[in-house]
Design a protein around this motif. Structure first.
Motif, PDB file in Angstrom:
ATOM      1  N   ALA A 135     -16.318  15.393  16.236  1.00 51.68           N
ATOM      2  CA  ALA A 135     -16.705  16.784  15.993  1.00 51.68           C
ATOM      3  C   ALA A 135     -16.974  17.067  14.525  1.00 51.68           C
ATOM      4  N   GLY A 136     -16.703  16.092  13.636  1.00 56.93           N
ATOM      5  CA  GLY A 136     -16.933  16.344  12.224  1.00 56.93           C
ATOM      6  C   GLY A 136     -16.350  15.262  11.341  1.00 56.93           C
ATOM      7  N   VAL A 137     -16.437  15.525  10.050  1.00 56.12           N
ATOM      8  CA  VAL A 137     -15.872  14.629   9.032  1.00 56.12           C
ATOM      9  C   VAL A 137     -15.236  15.506   7.950  1.00 56.12           C
ATOM     10  N   THR A 138     -14.240  14.962   7.290  1.00 54.57           N
ATOM     11  CA  THR A 138     -13.611  15.641   6.165  1.00 54.57           C
ATOM     12  C   THR A 138     -12.917  14.582   5.331  1.00 54.57           C
ATOM     13  N   ARG A 139     -12.435  14.956   4.169  1.00 57.04           N
ATOM     14  CA  ARG A 139     -11.712  13.964   3.372  1.00 57.04           C
ATOM     15  C   ARG A 139     -10.915  14.614   2.242  1.00 57.04           C
ATOM     16  N   PHE A 140      -9.908  13.865   1.787  1.00 54.54           N
ATOM     17  CA  PHE A 140      -9.315  14.118   0.486  1.00 54.54           C
ATOM     18  C   PHE A 140     -10.235  13.463  -0.535  1.00 54.54           C
ATOM     19  N   MET A 141     -10.532  14.145  -1.616  1.00 55.95           N
ATOM     20  CA  MET A 141     -11.403  13.601  -2.644  1.00 55.95           C
ATOM     21  C   MET A 141     -10.859  14.010  -4.018  1.00 55.95           C
ATOM     22  N   ARG A 142     -11.441  13.424  -5.064  1.00 52.54           N
ATOM     23  CA  ARG A 142     -10.947  13.656  -6.433  1.00 52.54           C
ATOM     24  C   ARG A 142      -9.429  13.497  -6.480  1.00 52.54           C
ATOM     25  N   MET A 143      -8.941  12.454  -5.812  1.00 50.96           N
ATOM     26  CA  MET A 143      -7.507  12.229  -5.721  1.00 50.96           C
ATOM     27  C   MET A 143      -6.950  11.711  -7.048  1.00 50.96           C
ATOM     28  N   SER A 144      -5.818  12.251  -7.456  1.00 52.93           N
ATOM     29  CA  SER A 144      -5.138  11.789  -8.664  1.00 52.93           C
ATOM     30  C   SER A 144      -3.646  11.690  -8.368  1.00 52.93           C
ATOM     31  N   GLU A 145      -3.202  10.465  -8.103  1.00 55.10           N
ATOM     32  CA  GLU A 145      -1.777  10.264  -7.823  1.00 55.10           C
ATOM     33  C   GLU A 145      -0.933  10.609  -9.037  1.00 55.10           C
ATOM     34  N   ALA A 146      -1.420  10.258 -10.223  1.00 54.63           N
ATOM     35  CA  ALA A 146      -0.652  10.523 -11.443  1.00 54.63           C
ATOM     36  C   ALA A 146      -0.397  12.012 -11.628  1.00 54.63           C
ATOM     37  N   ASN A 147      -1.375  12.833 -11.275  1.00 53.78           N
ATOM     38  CA  ASN A 147      -1.256  14.280 -11.443  1.00 53.78           C
ATOM     39  C   ASN A 147      -0.887  15.005 -10.160  1.00 53.78           C
ATOM     40  N   ARG A 148      -0.705  14.230  -9.069  1.00 52.38           N
ATOM     41  CA  ARG A 148      -0.327  14.804  -7.777  1.00 52.38           C
ATOM     42  C   ARG A 148      -1.295  15.921  -7.366  1.00 52.38           C
ATOM     43  N   ARG A 149      -2.595  15.577  -7.412  1.00 53.16           N
ATOM     44  CA  ARG A 149      -3.624  16.542  -7.045  1.00 53.16           C
ATOM     45  C   ARG A 149      -4.638  15.895  -6.110  1.00 53.16           C
ATOM     46  N   MET A 182       0.839  -1.196   0.000  1.00 51.82           N
ATOM     47  CA  MET A 182       0.000   0.000   0.000  1.00 51.82           C
ATOM     48  C   MET A 182       0.877   1.250   0.000  1.00 51.82           C
ATOM     49  N   THR A 183       0.594   2.182  -0.909  1.00 49.81           N
ATOM     50  CA  THR A 183       1.344   3.421  -0.959  1.00 49.81           C
ATOM     51  C   THR A 183       0.711   4.443  -0.019  1.00 49.81           C
ATOM     52  N   THR A 184       1.401   5.571   0.167  1.00 51.18           N
ATOM     53  CA  THR A 184       0.841   6.638   0.991  1.00 51.18           C
ATOM     54  C   THR A 184      -0.443   7.185   0.396  1.00 51.18           C
ATOM     55  N   TRP A 185      -0.660   6.951  -0.900  1.00 56.14           N
ATOM     56  CA  TRP A 185      -1.877   7.429  -1.554  1.00 56.14           C
ATOM     57  C   TRP A 185      -3.059   6.515  -1.287  1.00 56.14           C
ATOM     58  N   ARG A 186      -2.821   5.337  -0.747  1.00 59.17           N
ATOM     59  CA  ARG A 186      -3.918   4.405  -0.473  1.00 59.17           C
ATOM     60  C   ARG A 186      -4.082   4.101   1.009  1.00 59.17           C
ATOM     61  N   THR A 187      -3.263   4.723   1.844  1.00 57.53           N
ATOM     62  CA  THR A 187      -3.313   4.462   3.278  1.00 57.53           C
ATOM     63  C   THR A 187      -3.717   5.731   4.016  1.00 57.53           C
ATOM     64  N   THR A 188      -4.869   5.688   4.689  1.00 55.14           N
ATOM     65  CA  THR A 188      -5.340   6.856   5.434  1.00 55.14           C
ATOM     66  C   THR A 188      -4.604   6.928   6.766  1.00 55.14           C
ATOM     67  N   PRO A 189      -3.889   8.028   7.019  1.00 52.71           N
ATOM     68  CA  PRO A 189      -3.127   8.149   8.267  1.00 52.71           C
ATOM     69  C   PRO A 189      -4.001   8.692   9.394  1.00 52.71           C
ATOM     70  N   THR A 190      -3.458   8.693  10.588  1.00 51.33           N
ATOM     71  CA  THR A 190      -4.018   9.457  11.702  1.00 51.33           C
ATOM     72  C   THR A 190      -3.156  10.692  11.864  1.00 51.33           C
ATOM     73  N   LEU A 191      -3.775  11.857  11.817  1.00 50.73           N
ATOM     74  CA  LEU A 191      -3.075  13.132  11.896  1.00 50.73           C
ATOM     75  C   LEU A 191      -3.429  13.790  13.226  1.00 50.73           C
ATOM     76  N   VAL A 192      -2.429  14.076  14.024  1.00 54.39           N
ATOM     77  CA  VAL A 192      -2.660  14.556  15.386  1.00 54.39           C
ATOM     78  C   VAL A 192      -2.105  15.966  15.561  1.00 54.39           C
ATOM     79  N   GLY A 193      -2.973  16.857  16.018  1.00 58.63           N
ATOM     80  CA  GLY A 193      -2.557  18.218  16.337  1.00 58.63           C
ATOM     81  C   GLY A 193      -2.734  18.497  17.811  1.00 58.63           C
ATOM     82  N   ARG A 194      -2.640  19.765  18.168  1.00 56.03           N
ATOM     83  CA  ARG A 194      -2.788  20.146  19.565  1.00 56.03           C
ATOM     84  C   ARG A 194      -4.245  20.045  20.022  1.00 56.03           C
ATOM     85  N   CYS A 195      -5.179  20.453  19.157  1.00 53.27           N
ATOM     86  CA  CYS A 195      -6.583  20.495  19.570  1.00 53.27           C
ATOM     87  C   CYS A 195      -7.504  19.685  18.668  1.00 53.27           C
TER      88      CYS A 195
END
Length: 200
Positions: A79-93, A1-14
């Motif tokens: 508290a919510g939902v969000t996502r990366f969408m319309r992902m294109s690894e070939a075009n890096r977008r 699995m590449t980084t483009w197919r693996t959803t990470p956990t992203l941790v901030g302060r709040c």
């Protein structure tokens, strides 16, 4: 699995963004149950539509076109939902979208930090050359928030999509390019430092 197919956990302060899971279903419905009447989001997940919403996002994720996250506040509550969408690894977008927040965390530092985490992952880990954000022409609060990030308007897609209530939406398209990211990152880090503690 590449980084483009693996959803990470992203941790901030709040805020923490972790992979969306079906076990979040009831907490998501509860988070959006009040205070979101009349919002301009295309879909606010509720008891009537959340299963179909999950099915669509799951299919997009399986096809490599989406990376969905559940958003947790500083106390670990949904508290919510969000996502990366319309992902294109070939075009890096990628596009950051499908974002809905519970009323209790709106107009706090949570969204700014969530966007900082997402943009950091897109540019620094995925190597994106462009990150897009879109919103309804009439959603002035969303447009203002996107512009505060440092994104630039690309244009307006007139008559772009039909909404659930039958109206037709004009969509405003913004973007941040890779060479702009260092300046945008500094802007976001400065905002977060200035408003430390707002998310609570």
């Amino acid at each position: 699995m590449t980084t483009w197919r693996t959803t990470p956990t992203l941790v901030g302060r709040c805020v923490t963004l972790r992979p969306l899971d079906r076990s979040d279903r009831d907490a998501i419905v509860a988070a959006f149950a009040t205070g979101l009447e009349g919002v301009f989001a295309t879909i606010v997940p509720d008891e009537a539509n959340i299963d179909g919403w999950y099915d669509r996002i799951t299919a997009e994720r399986a096809a490599g076109r989406a990376m969905p996250f559940t958003v947790l506040d500083a106390d670990g509550a949904v508290a919510g939902v969000t996502r990366f969408m319309r992902m294109s690894e070939a075009n890096r977008r990628v596009e950051i979208g499908g974002t809905v927040y519970a009323a209790r965390v709106q107009r706090t530092g949570l969204n700014t930090e969530a966007k900082r985490l997402l943009l950091g992952h897109a540019f620094d880990m995925l190597g994106c050359q462009c990150v897009q954000l879109r919103t309804n022409w009439f959603n002035r609060p969303s447009r203002t928030a996107i512009e505060r990030l440092g994104a630039r308007m690309d244009g307006v897609l007139r008559g772009h999509m039909r909404l659930a209530d039958g109206t037709v939406r004009d969509t405003v398209v913004y973007s941040i390019l890779a060479h702009e990211w260092p300046g945008v990152r500094l802007n976001l880090d400065t905002q977060l430092a200035r408003h430390a503690g707002d998310a609570r």
